[in-house]
Design an enzyme around this catalytic site. Sequence first.
Site, short mmCIF file in Angstrom:
data_model
loop_
_atom_site.label_atom_id
_atom_site.label_comp_id
_atom_site.label_asym_id
_atom_site.label_seq_id
_atom_site.Cartn_x
_atom_site.Cartn_y
_atom_site.Cartn_z
N TRP A 1 46.86 46.80 36.73
CA TRP A 1 46.94 45.55 35.97
C TRP A 1 45.58 45.17 35.38
O TRP A 1 45.38 44.04 34.96
CB TRP A 1 47.43 44.42 36.85
CG TRP A 1 46.74 44.36 38.18
CD1 TRP A 1 45.51 43.87 38.44
CD2 TRP A 1 47.25 44.85 39.43
NE1 TRP A 1 45.20 44.00 39.77
CE2 TRP A 1 46.26 44.60 40.40
CE3 TRP A 1 48.44 45.47 39.82
CZ2 TRP A 1 46.43 44.95 41.74
CZ3 TRP A 1 48.60 45.82 41.15
CH2 TRP A 1 47.61 45.56 42.09
N ARG A 2 44.67 46.10 35.32
CA ARG A 2 43.35 45.78 34.80
C ARG A 2 43.46 45.24 33.37
O ARG A 2 44.12 45.83 32.53
CB ARG A 2 42.45 47.02 34.83
CG ARG A 2 41.02 46.70 34.49
CD ARG A 2 40.08 47.80 34.95
NE ARG A 2 38.74 47.57 34.41
CZ ARG A 2 37.68 48.26 34.77
NH1 ARG A 2 37.79 49.21 35.67
NH2 ARG A 2 36.50 48.01 34.25
N CYS B 1 25.64 49.73 46.76
CA CYS B 1 25.67 48.29 46.50
C CYS B 1 24.55 47.90 45.53
O CYS B 1 23.38 48.19 45.77
CB CYS B 1 25.52 47.50 47.79
SG CYS B 1 25.59 45.71 47.47
N TYR C 1 42.84 29.41 45.31
CA TYR C 1 42.49 30.75 44.83
C TYR C 1 43.39 31.18 43.67
O TYR C 1 42.90 31.60 42.60
CB TYR C 1 42.58 31.81 45.94
CG TYR C 1 42.68 33.18 45.32
CD1 TYR C 1 41.56 33.75 44.72
CD2 TYR C 1 43.90 33.84 45.19
CE1 TYR C 1 41.64 34.96 44.05
CE2 TYR C 1 43.99 35.04 44.52
CZ TYR C 1 42.86 35.59 43.95
OH TYR C 1 42.95 36.76 43.26
N CYS D 1 20.39 40.69 48.98
CA CYS D 1 21.35 40.31 50.02
C CYS D 1 20.62 39.89 51.30
O CYS D 1 19.90 40.68 51.91
CB CYS D 1 22.30 41.47 50.31
SG CYS D 1 23.51 41.12 51.59
N CYS E 1 26.08 49.36 52.06
CA CYS E 1 24.87 48.64 51.65
C CYS E 1 23.84 49.56 51.00
O CYS E 1 23.23 49.22 50.00
CB CYS E 1 24.25 47.94 52.85
SG CYS E 1 25.38 46.81 53.67
N THR F 1 48.18 40.70 51.20
CA THR F 1 48.94 41.94 51.11
C THR F 1 48.08 42.97 50.39
O THR F 1 47.42 42.65 49.41
CB THR F 1 50.25 41.70 50.34
OG1 THR F 1 50.90 40.56 50.90
CG2 THR F 1 51.17 42.90 50.44
N GLU G 1 49.52 38.01 41.49
CA GLU G 1 48.64 37.29 42.40
C GLU G 1 49.39 36.76 43.63
O GLU G 1 48.85 36.74 44.73
CB GLU G 1 47.93 36.15 41.69
CG GLU G 1 46.85 36.60 40.72
CD GLU G 1 45.81 37.50 41.37
OE1 GLU G 1 45.55 37.35 42.57
OE2 GLU G 1 45.27 38.38 40.66
#
Length: 419
Positions: free
Chosen positions: A43-44, A222, A139, A228, A218, A62, A56
Amino acid sequence: MTSRTHDTSDQESIGLSADAVWLRRLRRSIISWYSRHGRDLPWRDERDAYRVWIREIMLQQTTVTAVIPYLQRFMQRFPTLIELAHADEAEVLHAWEGLGYYSRARNLHRTARLLLSEHDGEFPRDAEGLQSLPGIGRYTAGAIASFAFGARAPIVEANTLRLYTRLLGYRHSPKTSRGQTMLWEFASRILPTQAPGQFNQALMDLGAVVCTAENPSCTSGCPLTSQCRAFATGEQHLIPLQATRPAIESTIEAAVVVRDGDRFLIHQRPQGVRWAGLWDFPRYTQGSDRVPDESLSPREINRLWNDAERSFSDEWNLKITFNRKVTEIVHHVTRYRIRLVCFLADVTDHQRRSTVAPVESREHAWVRATHFEEYAMPVSGRKLAKLIASEMYSPSEERASQRKKRSASKKAGRDLTRS
DNA sequence: TACTCGTGGCT
DNA sequence: TAGCCAAGAGT
């Protein structure tokens, strides 16, 4: 403030996040990462509000893997809001069977009808309006507003929650109102004016692919390592702080498979209970004074047998006698581990003549095993239905049944048939 | 606030 | 394996 600060206040977190230069650098790193490593989800770049909404809702709690086949089938069956609104709730529940959290499906249906009757079939275009709809929380409202309408609406969910708390070195519980306020505040500040929908997607992808719950990457991929706080202090495995979950309880239930010739009794579970609106075999929970995880002893089986016979007879005004124990199914629901012991009872001619009228208010049906598929059932009910369909009608039914019984008895060292 | 609501995959 | 986790919402 240094990275050695052990009681980082929320204001300090926000204060750091408010630094415009720092924020711009963050955004650039995230956008750059997304352009190269963003997930190639089916669904991009999907911007149709109806499709974004369905997707959504399905994705709430899920996994993507679980959602994909359901989403495809659902969109085929209900391609537009109008078709969804015009469908019966039972059809929607049937399309949802196996996904869990069935109130999502009921709210989906409610909202479809609400949009058609009171919003001219159009979605509100801002998060606030969206959040007023059943089943759409903060959300999901932000997701639809930003993905479908390009609104600058922030999001906080499992992936971004992990990302934000680690990035900011937030050592407190993210679930408290204080934590939530901080997270939504940061989500709002980090969101750029340009293409907020894509940016939200980028945040979630980064959380899902790199900033994972276990073994985050990390040092191997990343783009935010140098910014971070959790990584700087080596706390990425401690953040976000875990909420203590309620302990799992074991319970015992009896499922009653009532057979009248080639038909079986199922009923629709009423509103306000678990699996509301779904069809199931009558089932009874035994008092939980003793709830072993192991298989039940013959004495316990007998007690369950007698209790379930009595409960069923009282409730359905139909005096039945179990023929045998069919099977046991162990399944999990919320915080319960349920051992479901399934009994078979045949309705005799005499019983049918005397009392077959079930309780009036209860939706029920006598269904051939070949037609179970037409009814939406919880997964445990579906498992039992499949077993009935495969075993009760196989040509070697009796032999298979006998063989199963013998092996079960032998294994457990007891006789479950109660002669 | 804390609990409920489902299920399957993973470790 | 037993617990953890997954694009939360409602009460």
